[in-house]
Scaffold this motif. Structure first.
Motif, short mmCIF file in Angstrom:
data_model
loop_
_atom_site.label_atom_id
_atom_site.label_comp_id
_atom_site.label_asym_id
_atom_site.label_seq_id
_atom_site.Cartn_x
_atom_site.Cartn_y
_atom_site.Cartn_z
N LYS A 103 18.71 34.12 1.00
CA LYS A 103 17.44 33.72 1.63
C LYS A 103 17.72 32.73 2.75
O LYS A 103 17.19 32.86 3.86
N ILE A 104 18.54 31.73 2.49
CA ILE A 104 18.87 30.73 3.52
C ILE A 104 19.58 31.40 4.69
O ILE A 104 19.33 31.07 5.86
N ALA A 105 20.45 32.37 4.41
CA ALA A 105 21.13 33.10 5.49
C ALA A 105 20.13 33.83 6.37
O ALA A 105 20.28 33.88 7.60
N ALA A 106 19.08 34.42 5.75
CA ALA A 106 18.05 35.11 6.53
C ALA A 106 17.27 34.13 7.40
O ALA A 106 16.98 34.40 8.56
N ILE A 107 16.94 32.97 6.84
CA ILE A 107 16.23 31.94 7.60
C ILE A 107 17.05 31.50 8.81
O ILE A 107 16.54 31.34 9.93
N LEU A 108 18.34 31.30 8.59
CA LEU A 108 19.21 30.79 9.66
C LEU A 108 19.47 31.81 10.76
O LEU A 108 20.07 31.46 11.78
N CYS A 109 19.00 33.05 10.59
CA CYS A 109 19.05 34.01 11.70
C CYS A 109 18.18 33.54 12.87
O CYS A 109 18.41 33.94 14.02
N TYR A 110 17.20 32.69 12.57
CA TYR A 110 16.32 32.16 13.62
C TYR A 110 16.96 30.93 14.25
O TYR A 110 16.54 29.79 14.03
N THR A 111 17.98 31.17 15.04
CA THR A 111 18.78 30.08 15.59
C THR A 111 18.01 29.21 16.57
O THR A 111 18.34 28.04 16.76
N THR A 112 16.95 29.76 17.18
CA THR A 112 16.16 28.94 18.11
C THR A 112 15.18 28.04 17.37
O THR A 112 14.71 27.04 17.94
N GLN A 113 14.86 28.37 16.13
CA GLN A 113 13.77 27.67 15.45
C GLN A 113 14.22 26.53 14.55
O GLN A 113 13.51 25.53 14.42
N PHE A 114 15.39 26.67 13.94
CA PHE A 114 15.82 25.68 12.96
C PHE A 114 16.97 24.84 13.49
O PHE A 114 17.41 25.03 14.64
#
Length: 242
Positions: A172-183
């Motif tokens: 789940k965290i890996a999927a979230i971190l795909c948003y490199t511009t947001q986090f």
């Protein structure tokens, strides 16, 4: 393609933050799952509609969902009106899910609650045969999901139930971190935001830990149900010991 679960998020990354652990658990059980983003997140302080599109595609690949689409509604300004309800109805009738997941009914971002009502209303209206929608040249068949569940987001809402995601939290965290511009990204040269601080993802993990503790597991995600959930027997709660 008929899906078992169709998860809606008003912004790309909402589904990853709110219910991607549950999606990963369902996929591991062999269920078919799709994601529909209502907007491109074009009003976000960081990134662009194009970078959000690429990040959403990368996150979909990490999760392994069968389909991901974007309905192209206006970020920040979409309304729960006939035109947008018809877009959601069309998606529901296209994939015929038994379960719909969508945004929290009340949250820090006003789009979340507004989209929750939009999707919930559309899920009901999708079952009415006198509402006509088409996919290409074909008339769509009415379809009403059995359940609409809202995933808990930034503000804490007492859950109707929680799902054990302990085996899938890291992914789940890996999927979230795909948003490199947001986090959190130390090399980014865009303004800091509420969700880009290093502490934000720690709060996501802390929420999962807290919900997990309530059912005796490591990590969990919480959901609100629009109707009372029933069981056929107590067998679901009894451990069979031989």
């Amino acid at each position: 393609m008929k899906l078992d679960i169709l998860a809606f998020g008003v912004h790309p990354d909402d589904v990853e933050l709110g219910c991607s652990g549950t999606i990963l658990a369902a996929l591991a059980e062999g269920k078919k799952v799709g994601v529909i983003d209502l907007t491109q997140g074009e009003l976000g302080t960081r990134g662009t509609a194009e970078t959000r599109r690429m990040e959403a595609a990368a996150a979909a690949q990490v999760m392994g969902v069968q389909v991901r689409e974007n309905l192209g509604m206006a970020d920040g300004f979409f309304e729960n009106d006939e035109a947008n309800r018809r877009l959601v109805i069309g998606a529901i009738r296209k994939y015929r899910p038994d379960i719909v997941l969508c945004n929290a009914p009340e949250d820090r971002h006003p789009d979340h609650g507004r989209s929750a009502k939009l999707v919930s209303d559309a899920a009901f209206l999708s079952g009415l045969r006198k509402i006509s929608t088409r996919s290409g040249q074909e008339e769509q068949v009415p379809w009403r999901p059995s359940y609409v569940f809202h995933y808990i987001q930034d503000r804490f809402i007492h859950p109707s139930f929680v799902v054990d995601i302990s085996a899938y939290h890291d992914k789940k965290i890996a999927a979230i971190l795909c948003y490199t511009t947001q986090f959190n990204n130390p090399s980014a040269d865009e303004p800091q935001t509420y969700i880009s601080s290093p502490q934000f993802l720690e709060t996501v993990k802390a929420r999962a830990l807290m919900l997990g503790k309530r059912i005796g597991v490591q990590y969990a995600e919480g959901f609100i149900s629009e109707k009372v959930l029933g069981i056929a027997s107590f067998d679901a709660f009894i451990q069979n010991v031989t």
